[in-house]
Write a protein that holds these residues in place. Sequence first.
Motif, mmCIF file in Angstrom:
data_model
loop_
_atom_site.group_PDB
_atom_site.id
_atom_site.type_symbol
_atom_site.label_atom_id
_atom_site.label_comp_id
_atom_site.label_asym_id
_atom_site.label_seq_id
_atom_site.Cartn_x
_atom_site.Cartn_y
_atom_site.Cartn_z
ATOM 1 N N GLU A 169 40.744 39.229 29.442
ATOM 2 C CA GLU A 169 40.881 40.738 29.625
ATOM 3 C C GLU A 169 41.238 41.443 28.727
ATOM 4 O OE1 GLU A 169 44.708 41.227 32.117
ATOM 5 O OE2 GLU A 169 45.839 40.329 30.827
ATOM 6 N N ARG A 201 34.827 35.311 30.877
ATOM 7 C CA ARG A 201 35.321 34.531 31.858
ATOM 8 C C ARG A 201 34.206 33.339 32.301
ATOM 9 N NH1 ARG A 201 38.628 38.786 35.690
ATOM 10 N NH2 ARG A 201 39.710 39.864 33.909
ATOM 11 N N LEU A 213 29.803 38.039 36.080
ATOM 12 C CA LEU A 213 29.404 37.990 34.756
ATOM 13 C C LEU A 213 30.325 36.942 33.838
ATOM 14 C CD1 LEU A 213 28.238 41.532 33.657
ATOM 15 C CD2 LEU A 213 26.714 39.470 34.434
ATOM 16 N N LEU A 216 31.468 40.167 30.151
ATOM 17 C CA LEU A 216 31.653 41.569 30.883
ATOM 18 C C LEU A 216 32.271 42.504 30.011
ATOM 19 C CD1 LEU A 216 34.901 41.599 32.822
ATOM 20 C CD2 LEU A 216 33.778 39.241 32.687
ATOM 21 N N TYR A 310 50.907 38.324 37.355
ATOM 22 C CA TYR A 310 51.383 39.237 36.605
ATOM 23 C C TYR A 310 51.690 40.462 37.526
ATOM 24 C CZ TYR A 310 46.613 40.780 36.021
ATOM 25 O OH TYR A 310 45.269 40.961 36.300
ATOM 26 N N GLU A 327 34.549 44.432 44.349
ATOM 27 C CA GLU A 327 35.671 44.778 43.526
ATOM 28 C C GLU A 327 35.156 45.805 42.336
ATOM 29 O OE1 GLU A 327 38.518 42.229 41.974
ATOM 30 O OE2 GLU A 327 39.220 43.771 40.595
ATOM 31 N N LEU A 328 35.329 46.944 42.085
ATOM 32 C CA LEU A 328 35.122 47.849 40.865
ATOM 33 C C LEU A 328 35.951 47.986 39.832
ATOM 34 C CD1 LEU A 328 33.398 50.777 42.592
ATOM 35 C CD2 LEU A 328 32.172 49.097 41.009
ATOM 36 N N THR A 329 37.223 48.040 40.583
ATOM 37 C CA THR A 329 38.828 48.290 39.514
ATOM 38 C C THR A 329 39.686 47.838 40.174
ATOM 39 O OG1 THR A 329 37.569 50.215 38.820
ATOM 40 C CG2 THR A 329 40.032 49.974 38.660
ATOM 41 N N ARG A 334 51.818 46.133 37.203
ATOM 42 C CA ARG A 334 52.291 44.686 36.526
ATOM 43 C C ARG A 334 53.746 44.563 36.046
ATOM 44 N NH1 ARG A 334 46.832 43.039 33.234
ATOM 45 N NH2 ARG A 334 48.110 41.338 32.613
ATOM 46 N N GLY A 406 35.728 47.496 35.625
ATOM 47 C CA GLY A 406 34.913 46.640 35.159
ATOM 48 C C GLY A 406 33.554 47.699 35.228
HETATM 49 N N1 GAP Z 1 43.501 43.252 32.939
HETATM 50 C C1 GAP Z 1 43.242 43.232 34.438
HETATM 51 C C2 GAP Z 1 42.197 42.467 35.008
HETATM 52 O O1 GAP Z 1 41.377 41.929 34.218
HETATM 53 P P1 GAP Z 1 40.506 41.848 37.017
HETATM 54 O O2 GAP Z 1 40.776 42.378 38.580
HETATM 55 O O3 GAP Z 1 40.566 40.469 36.882
HETATM 56 O O4 GAP Z 1 41.713 42.483 36.342
HETATM 57 C C3 GAP Z 1 39.199 43.919 36.392
HETATM 58 O O5 GAP Z 1 39.451 42.510 36.421
HETATM 59 C C4 GAP Z 1 37.977 44.361 36.478
HETATM 60 O O6 GAP Z 1 36.944 43.710 35.841
HETATM 61 C C5 GAP Z 1 37.369 44.013 37.915
HETATM 62 O O7 GAP Z 1 37.688 44.762 38.874
HETATM 63 C C6 GAP Z 1 35.869 43.945 38.015
HETATM 64 O O8 GAP Z 1 35.374 45.161 37.942
HETATM 65 C C7 GAP Z 1 35.860 43.266 36.389
HETATM 66 N N2 GAP Z 1 35.617 41.841 36.432
HETATM 67 C C8 GAP Z 1 36.283 40.911 36.444
HETATM 68 N N3 GAP Z 1 35.524 39.766 36.540
HETATM 69 C C9 GAP Z 1 34.232 39.921 36.507
HETATM 70 C C10 GAP Z 1 33.100 39.329 36.379
HETATM 71 N N4 GAP Z 1 33.138 38.096 36.274
HETATM 72 N N5 GAP Z 1 32.147 39.741 36.116
HETATM 73 C C11 GAP Z 1 32.094 41.270 35.865
HETATM 74 N N6 GAP Z 1 32.915 41.898 36.287
HETATM 75 C C12 GAP Z 1 34.026 41.470 36.317
#
Ligand code: GAP
Length: 543
Positions: A169, A201, A213, A216, A310, A327-329, A334, A406
Amino acid sequence: MSERETDRLTELAKRRGFFTGTAAAYGGVAGFYTYGPQGAALKDNLEGAWRDRFVTREGHMEIDAPTVMPEAVFEASGHLETFNDMLVECAECGESHRADHLVEDHPDSDVEDAEALPNAEVADLIAEFGITCPACGAPLADEPVEDFNLMFATNIGPGDSSPGYLRPETAQGIFVEFPQFAEYARNQLPFGVAQIGRAYRNEISPRKGLLRLRELTQAELEHFVDPEDDEAPIDRVADVVLPLYSVPQQKADDGELQELTVREAVEEGVVESDWIAFYLGLSKRWYARAGVDMDRFRYRQHLPGELSHYASDCWDAESEIDGGWHELTGFAYRGSYDIDKHAEYSDEDYTVFKQYDEPITVERPTVDPDMSYLGPEFGEHTGFTIEESTESGEHVRPHIVEPSFGVDRLVYTVLAHAYSQDEVDGEERTYLSLPAAVAPTTVGVFPLMDRDGLNDRAYEVARTLRDAGLAVTYDDSGAIGRRYRRQDEVGTPFCVTVDYDTLEDDTVTVRERDSTAQKRVPVPELPDTIGALRDDDRSFEDL
Ligand code: GAP
């Protein structure tokens, strides 16, 4: 959107240069995508719109931290220990799967939150449902479910004495430098630090295009607030109506979406934190402008077992694609978790010095024991004195409110929701109904014919528009109808055609994508007119 439309979107994305799987020449690699010229421009525009809304207009700071960090950072943040997904591996074909997803997706299963269950219980459910390997059909009943850490590991420098990780992140790059940012903010809470950048990731089985992805892009804002004193500016978004899917509604048999204004959501306690509610309101308006279909959008609260290590509360903005919600956001509360952890693991001071309005006088008892009398009479002979001192403030640990967007999922959603088909002049047409402000190209310029000076004049018009800072495509190949279709398919909102009348009266035809309506506009007015249309300062009907 039906399955077929999604397939068509993927086909269009590849054919028209939005995105394509990476390294196809070498068999491809799941979870990595390359944005082509249209996709890169769309992504860039969305990032620019995000920066404008969540950084510039809110007066926050933006930073740019490295994507590789030493192990100590992720030991402190908890990612090393807890940033895991549930892995089950097929003994037959070796394919890896997300065990929790297999359980949730099974037709006989009503488990919504398998991630919250212990691994052994998920393994039992796999056996109970008789789940087989999606790749080869072999039973997975006897396979163990194990934790798989999603971070990509590397070594910093030669040898393996200095392990590092690609950041999962962007947020940690902000938290770890918090003491400096607090200083830049002159220790004045609240303040926000934002970052747009890549995160990594090692997803177990990324199969959903841009939605899952391994590399990302995130756009994250870490808003540091004083939990005692700082109230969110709810008034600015009080009337925004939020489609909320809270935990109680998700658990109820007849649970449904609640449409509440931001103010109602806070007053009724549906959204506990006024800061989270504020960002839900701000983001809803922004998502609508970015091109997300508000009929296919909601905010869903995390179920308790879903919360990251967290977060004490989290709401996800979700969009509907192919009948599923994605999930978009994440809007996470925290608390002070991250800076507490970095304070605990490092030698830095992760506090803000909060100045009082007026210095205060505090009285503190001090003990001055007379050692010669220590013993049973200790109490009688100890010198207690009350000392007065003046304090001008105190050290506090702020709480963190985090909207984490994201970008790739947003690109995908905006494209999926913009994908449209209709009939023009008896022919089926595909077009992307993208908002002009984010479309990769704002205006296509065509000479009606590639001769008689029309091409030179059209080229000049394109040049003028480019000089005005507009994103312009020049196209002189094929019939004019085909050129319109090409621009429709990449979502170009306006097309300008230079024809024989242009040579006479210096006007051009401006055609609007969705309606296909056309108007004549004098060339000298063109840059301002197109600019105003793009920025929503004028409407095409009013031209
Ligand atoms: N800092 C907090 C955090 O990283 P998260 O919900 O794990 O929170 C935030 O990730 C955003 O990142 C998600 O809402 C999603 O839009 C995007 N995201 C997370 N993992 C992803 C993946 N493998 N591929 C594409 N987008 C991803």
